[in-house]
Design a protein around this motif. Structure first.
Motif, PDB file in Angstrom:
ATOM      1  N   LEU A 284      38.685  47.284  45.727  1.00 26.44           N
ATOM      2  CA  LEU A 284      39.078  47.306  44.581  1.00 26.44           C
ATOM      3  C   LEU A 284      39.772  48.495  43.555  1.00 26.44           C
ATOM      4  O   LEU A 284      40.182  48.167  42.679  1.00 26.44           O
ATOM      5  CB  LEU A 284      37.709  47.004  43.650  1.00 26.44           C
ATOM      6  N   GLN A 285      39.743  49.547  44.405  1.00 29.25           N
ATOM      7  CA  GLN A 285      40.130  50.800  43.938  1.00 29.25           C
ATOM      8  C   GLN A 285      41.781  50.620  43.683  1.00 29.25           C
ATOM      9  O   GLN A 285      42.339  51.362  42.743  1.00 29.25           O
ATOM     10  CB  GLN A 285      40.289  51.851  45.058  1.00 29.25           C
ATOM     11  N   VAL A 286      42.283  49.540  44.305  1.00 28.89           N
ATOM     12  CA  VAL A 286      43.885  49.460  44.218  1.00 28.89           C
ATOM     13  C   VAL A 286      44.229  49.172  42.854  1.00 28.89           C
ATOM     14  O   VAL A 286      45.374  49.976  42.335  1.00 28.89           O
ATOM     15  CB  VAL A 286      44.153  48.098  45.124  1.00 28.89           C
ATOM     16  N   LEU A 287      43.419  48.551  41.904  1.00 22.40           N
ATOM     17  CA  LEU A 287      43.647  48.164  40.681  1.00 22.40           C
ATOM     18  C   LEU A 287      43.821  49.361  39.746  1.00 22.40           C
ATOM     19  O   LEU A 287      44.433  49.521  38.692  1.00 22.40           O
ATOM     20  CB  LEU A 287      42.920  47.197  39.961  1.00 22.40           C
ATOM     21  N   GLU A 288      42.999  50.358  40.114  1.00 16.77           N
ATOM     22  CA  GLU A 288      42.837  51.806  39.463  1.00 16.77           C
ATOM     23  C   GLU A 288      44.118  52.490  39.502  1.00 16.77           C
ATOM     24  O   GLU A 288      44.499  53.578  38.872  1.00 16.77           O
ATOM     25  CB  GLU A 288      41.804  52.784  39.699  1.00 16.77           C
ATOM     26  N   SER A 289      45.022  52.193  40.239  1.00 21.68           N
ATOM     27  CA  SER A 289      46.241  53.069  40.690  1.00 21.68           C
ATOM     28  C   SER A 289      47.472  52.697  39.865  1.00 21.68           C
ATOM     29  O   SER A 289      48.627  53.086  39.609  1.00 21.68           O
ATOM     30  CB  SER A 289      46.720  52.889  42.008  1.00 21.68           C
ATOM     31  N   GLY A 290      47.320  51.507  39.035  1.00 21.34           N
ATOM     32  CA  GLY A 290      48.406  50.962  37.927  1.00 21.34           C
ATOM     33  C   GLY A 290      48.473  51.841  36.767  1.00 21.34           C
ATOM     34  O   GLY A 290      47.716  52.574  36.343  1.00 21.34           O
ATOM     35  N   LYS A 291      49.600  51.586  36.115  1.00 24.06           N
ATOM     36  CA  LYS A 291      50.068  52.354  34.788  1.00 24.06           C
ATOM     37  C   LYS A 291      49.281  51.651  33.732  1.00 24.06           C
ATOM     38  O   LYS A 291      48.913  52.676  32.728  1.00 24.06           O
ATOM     39  CB  LYS A 291      51.409  52.492  34.776  1.00 24.06           C
ATOM     40  N   MET A 292      49.100  50.703  33.674  1.00 25.52           N
ATOM     41  CA  MET A 292      48.904  49.577  32.628  1.00 25.52           C
ATOM     42  C   MET A 292      47.046  49.965  32.374  1.00 25.52           C
ATOM     43  O   MET A 292      46.662  49.513  31.449  1.00 25.52           O
ATOM     44  CB  MET A 292      49.014  48.243  32.757  1.00 25.52           C
ATOM     45  N   VAL A 293      46.556  50.367  33.517  1.00 23.57           N
ATOM     46  CA  VAL A 293      45.281  50.621  33.103  1.00 23.57           C
ATOM     47  C   VAL A 293      44.856  51.395  32.054  1.00 23.57           C
ATOM     48  O   VAL A 293      43.579  51.232  31.386  1.00 23.57           O
ATOM     49  CB  VAL A 293      44.416  50.901  34.599  1.00 23.57           C
ATOM     50  N   LYS A 294      45.684  52.369  31.749  1.00 22.40           N
ATOM     51  CA  LYS A 294      45.412  53.105  30.755  1.00 22.40           C
ATOM     52  C   LYS A 294      45.345  52.516  29.305  1.00 22.40           C
ATOM     53  O   LYS A 294      44.965  53.008  28.259  1.00 22.40           O
ATOM     54  CB  LYS A 294      46.607  54.135  30.572  1.00 22.40           C
ATOM     55  N   LYS A 295      46.018  51.180  29.302  1.00 26.55           N
ATOM     56  CA  LYS A 295      46.090  50.584  28.005  1.00 26.55           C
ATOM     57  C   LYS A 295      44.706  49.550  27.722  1.00 26.55           C
ATOM     58  O   LYS A 295      44.959  48.631  27.167  1.00 26.55           O
ATOM     59  CB  LYS A 295      47.577  49.797  28.001  1.00 26.55           C
ATOM     60  N   CYS A 296      44.055  49.229  29.160  1.00 31.45           N
ATOM     61  CA  CYS A 296      42.891  48.371  28.972  1.00 31.45           C
ATOM     62  C   CYS A 296      42.131  48.598  27.705  1.00 31.45           C
ATOM     63  O   CYS A 296      41.726  49.577  27.543  1.00 31.45           O
ATOM     64  CB  CYS A 296      42.423  48.187  30.277  1.00 31.45           C
ATOM     65  N   LEU A 297      41.516  47.579  27.136  1.00 29.14           N
ATOM     66  CA  LEU A 297      40.649  47.577  25.988  1.00 29.14           C
ATOM     67  C   LEU A 297      39.123  48.042  26.560  1.00 29.14           C
ATOM     68  O   LEU A 297      38.603  48.641  25.662  1.00 29.14           O
ATOM     69  CB  LEU A 297      40.544  46.293  25.248  1.00 29.14           C
ATOM     70  N   SER A 298      38.958  47.572  27.600  1.00 29.01           N
ATOM     71  CA  SER A 298      37.669  47.906  28.260  1.00 29.01           C
ATOM     72  C   SER A 298      37.795  47.529  29.633  1.00 29.01           C
ATOM     73  O   SER A 298      38.619  46.710  30.257  1.00 29.01           O
ATOM     74  CB  SER A 298      36.411  47.163  27.543  1.00 29.01           C
ATOM     75  N   LYS A 299      36.826  48.164  30.392  1.00 28.39           N
ATOM     76  CA  LYS A 299      36.878  47.676  31.888  1.00 28.39           C
ATOM     77  C   LYS A 299      35.355  47.902  32.405  1.00 28.39           C
ATOM     78  O   LYS A 299      34.711  48.969  32.108  1.00 28.39           O
ATOM     79  CB  LYS A 299      37.709  48.650  32.770  1.00 28.39           C
ATOM     80  N   ASP A 300      35.197  47.178  33.327  1.00 27.34           N
ATOM     81  CA  ASP A 300      33.816  47.442  34.165  1.00 27.34           C
ATOM     82  C   ASP A 300      34.114  47.689  35.651  1.00 27.34           C
ATOM     83  O   ASP A 300      34.449  46.563  36.093  1.00 27.34           O
ATOM     84  CB  ASP A 300      32.833  46.122  33.909  1.00 27.34           C
ATOM     85  N   LEU A 301      33.519  48.401  36.500  1.00 31.50           N
ATOM     86  CA  LEU A 301      34.127  48.608  37.532  1.00 31.50           C
ATOM     87  C   LEU A 301      32.934  48.733  38.690  1.00 31.50           C
ATOM     88  O   LEU A 301      31.813  49.151  38.411  1.00 31.50           O
ATOM     89  CB  LEU A 301      34.897  50.082  37.895  1.00 31.50           C
ATOM     90  N   TYR A 302      33.329  48.049  39.859  1.00 40.30           N
ATOM     91  CA  TYR A 302      32.370  48.017  41.062  1.00 40.30           C
ATOM     92  C   TYR A 302      31.004  47.592  40.844  1.00 40.30           C
ATOM     93  O   TYR A 302      30.067  48.070  41.122  1.00 40.30           O
ATOM     94  CB  TYR A 302      32.439  49.521  41.674  1.00 40.30           C
ATOM     95  N   GLU A 303      31.056  46.427  39.862  1.00 41.37           N
ATOM     96  CA  GLU A 303      29.744  45.757  39.713  1.00 41.37           C
ATOM     97  C   GLU A 303      29.160  44.966  40.789  1.00 41.37           C
ATOM     98  O   GLU A 303      29.780  44.088  41.501  1.00 41.37           O
ATOM     99  CB  GLU A 303      29.849  45.054  38.577  1.00 41.37           C
ATOM    100  N   GLN A 304      27.783  45.139  41.255  1.00 39.90           N
ATOM    101  CA  GLN A 304      27.134  44.403  42.317  1.00 39.90           C
ATOM    102  C   GLN A 304      26.964  42.871  41.819  1.00 39.90           C
ATOM    103  O   GLN A 304      26.727  42.923  40.764  1.00 39.90           O
ATOM    104  CB  GLN A 304      25.737  44.922  42.600  1.00 39.90           C
ATOM    105  N   SER A 305      27.346  42.192  42.681  1.00 42.75           N
ATOM    106  CA  SER A 305      27.419  40.604  42.569  1.00 42.75           C
ATOM    107  C   SER A 305      26.764  40.078  43.660  1.00 42.75           C
ATOM    108  O   SER A 305      26.489  40.439  44.742  1.00 42.75           O
ATOM    109  CB  SER A 305      28.825  40.204  42.174  1.00 42.75           C
ATOM    110  N   SER A 306      26.927  38.506  43.609  1.00 39.67           N
ATOM    111  CA  SER A 306      26.407  37.730  44.837  1.00 39.67           C
ATOM    112  C   SER A 306      26.930  36.157  44.473  1.00 39.67           C
ATOM    113  O   SER A 306      27.722  36.040  43.264  1.00 39.67           O
ATOM    114  CB  SER A 306      24.805  37.802  44.672  1.00 39.67           C
ATOM    115  N   PHE A 307      26.973  35.299  45.466  1.00 33.14           N
ATOM    116  CA  PHE A 307      27.254  33.888  45.142  1.00 33.14           C
ATOM    117  C   PHE A 307      26.727  33.513  44.143  1.00 33.14           C
ATOM    118  O   PHE A 307      26.967  32.724  42.995  1.00 33.14           O
ATOM    119  CB  PHE A 307      27.376  33.238  46.413  1.00 33.14           C
ATOM    120  N   GLU A 308      25.246  33.515  43.772  1.00 33.58           N
ATOM    121  CA  GLU A 308      24.303  33.353  42.620  1.00 33.58           C
ATOM    122  C   GLU A 308      24.944  33.714  41.188  1.00 33.58           C
ATOM    123  O   GLU A 308      25.278  33.061  40.277  1.00 33.58           O
ATOM    124  CB  GLU A 308      23.042  33.569  42.868  1.00 33.58           C
ATOM    125  N   LYS A 309      25.208  35.383  41.401  1.00 29.82           N
ATOM    126  CA  LYS A 309      25.850  35.690  39.885  1.00 29.82           C
ATOM    127  C   LYS A 309      27.235  35.015  39.616  1.00 29.82           C
ATOM    128  O   LYS A 309      27.831  34.573  38.604  1.00 29.82           O
ATOM    129  CB  LYS A 309      25.987  37.235  40.066  1.00 29.82           C
TER     130      LYS A 309
END
Length: 389
Positions: A284-309
């Motif tokens: 997932l780290q690849v998305l952090e390498s972009g320039k537009m990430v500085k303009k995002c309104l909000s972000k949630d990184l590396y959250e644990q999930s599952s098929f159920e979630k």
């Protein structure tokens, strides 16, 4: 026509158009709250394979055309036809799972969410569909646009055999070595399948124990730049990442920032089907390498999930008991051209529940590619569509 002859044969329920409960039974054949005005002469809710055989023989004898109801999740309500017979499979929900061989044999009306639950008990997984309530049969016959699509491929590629009752009432098992033409057609031909699927033999996979998600929110004013960057980064991500671009109603915390776009925004989600935390974060780290990430309104990184979630979130996005219109496509067009063409329409859309989403290719290859072994013929770098809910 002697309906009692049919009732005396089958162990399940026979409901004819003259029965007082016919309207309610017919309504259950279609998931969408937009119901078709078509109506069959009879609905046969079967209890086992022999019921299917008897129903087909009765239909042959009485010259009734037949359609099959699995989950009833087709948007246009194909389980209901003008006249003829609907064979309803809704009671067929059993499964047999073998952890050692990583295989499962399932009856046709097990939902995506339920199949994931059953397999997880054995530390197994299958490329299930995104919508939790969709049942296995229609999903797999239509190809199966799955979670982890870039890595596992569409669901039908992990189907190793299918048990059928054919149009002449015979029970067969189709695979690559037995009835290969029927097996080819069944993997992708959709609701026009010319036999009744009663069991699917599935190849399963080790359960990813570190499913992780990253989510980014952007203003629709920045949509063009965001889409171009995200799709370019997608090619650099490993195939275990499912990358999607949504046009959707802003969450409450961001509503004020999206007033000029009628409360709508762009949401980018990446789901890594990883086996370790480190593998997931690196993917997932690849998305952090972009320039537009500085303009995002909000972000949630590396959250644990599952098929159920994942199923719970999809269930909120595509809720039950609503009226739905849908247009899907698989495309090689530039994602930015697709989404920019839809941007202003999404802003003007009156429904807060309407959603546009396109999954993007990851892992250095097209999301979907033609395969001569299956009927599914979609070919494209993006797959998704527009839901008016």
């Amino acid at each position: 026509m002697h309906w009692d002859d049919l009732r005396n044969k089958v162990k399940g329920m026979v409901t004819t158009s003259s029965d007082p409960n016919f309207a309610s039974v017919k309504a259950k054949m279609v998931w969408n709250e937009i119901k078709p005005d078509r109506s069959p002469d009879v609905i046969v809710t079967v209890k086992n394979d022999d019921d299917i055989v008897d129903a087909i023989h009765f239909a042959q004898k009485n010259k009734l055309k037949v359609v099959v109801h699995g989950g009833g999740h087709t948007w246009c309500g194909l389980a209901i036809r003008h006249g003829g017979m609907t064979i309803d499979l809704s009671l067929l929900t059993e499964s047999v799972i073998d952890k050692t061989s990583r295989t499962a044999i399932i009856q046709p009306v097990i939902s995506n969410q339920e199949l994931a639950r059953r397999l997880a008990k054995y530390d197994l997984a299958f490329p299930i569909g995104h919508c939790p309530t969709v049942k296995a049969s229609g999903y797999l016959l239509s190809g199966g646009m799955s979670w982890n699509l870039s890595h596992w491929g569409p669901g039908c590629l992990s189907v190793e055999a299918i048990e059928f009752v054919t149009a002449d009432g015979k029970k067969i098992t189709a695979s690559a070595s037995a009835h290969p033409d029927l097996f080819w057609a069944a993997r992708g031909c959709g609701p026009g399948m010319f036999a009744v699927a009663t069991r699917y033999h599935l190849k399963c996979y080790p359960l990813p124990k570190a499913i992780m998600t990253s989510t980014y929110y952007y203003s629709l004013d920045d949509l063009s730049e965001v889409v171009n960057e995200v799709t370019a980064l997608g090619w650099k991500m490993p195939s275990i990442v499912e990358l999607s671009i949504f046009l959707i109603k802003a969450p409450p915390m961001l509503a004020e920032q999206c007033k000029t776009t009628n409360g709508k925004l762009c949401m980018v989600t990446a789901v890594a089907f990883a086996y370790t935390k480190e593998e997931g974060e690196n993917a997932l780290q690849v998305l952090e390498s972009g320039k537009m990430v500085k303009k995002c309104l909000s972000k949630d990184l590396y959250e644990q999930s599952s098929f159920e979630k994942l199923s719970e979130v999809s269930g909120i996005t595509w809720p039950e008991n609503h009226r739905n219109l849908c247009e899907n496509q698989c495309s090689k067009a530039k994602p930015v051209d697709i989404l920019m063409a839809l941007r202003d329409k999404m802003i003007d859309a009156p429904s807060a529940k309407s959603v546009i989403v396109f999954c993007q290719s990851t892992g250095q290859h097209n999301l979907l590619q033609p395969n001569p072994d299956i009927a599914l013929s979609m070919d494209g770098q993006s797959y998704g569509g527009i839901w008016s809910i």
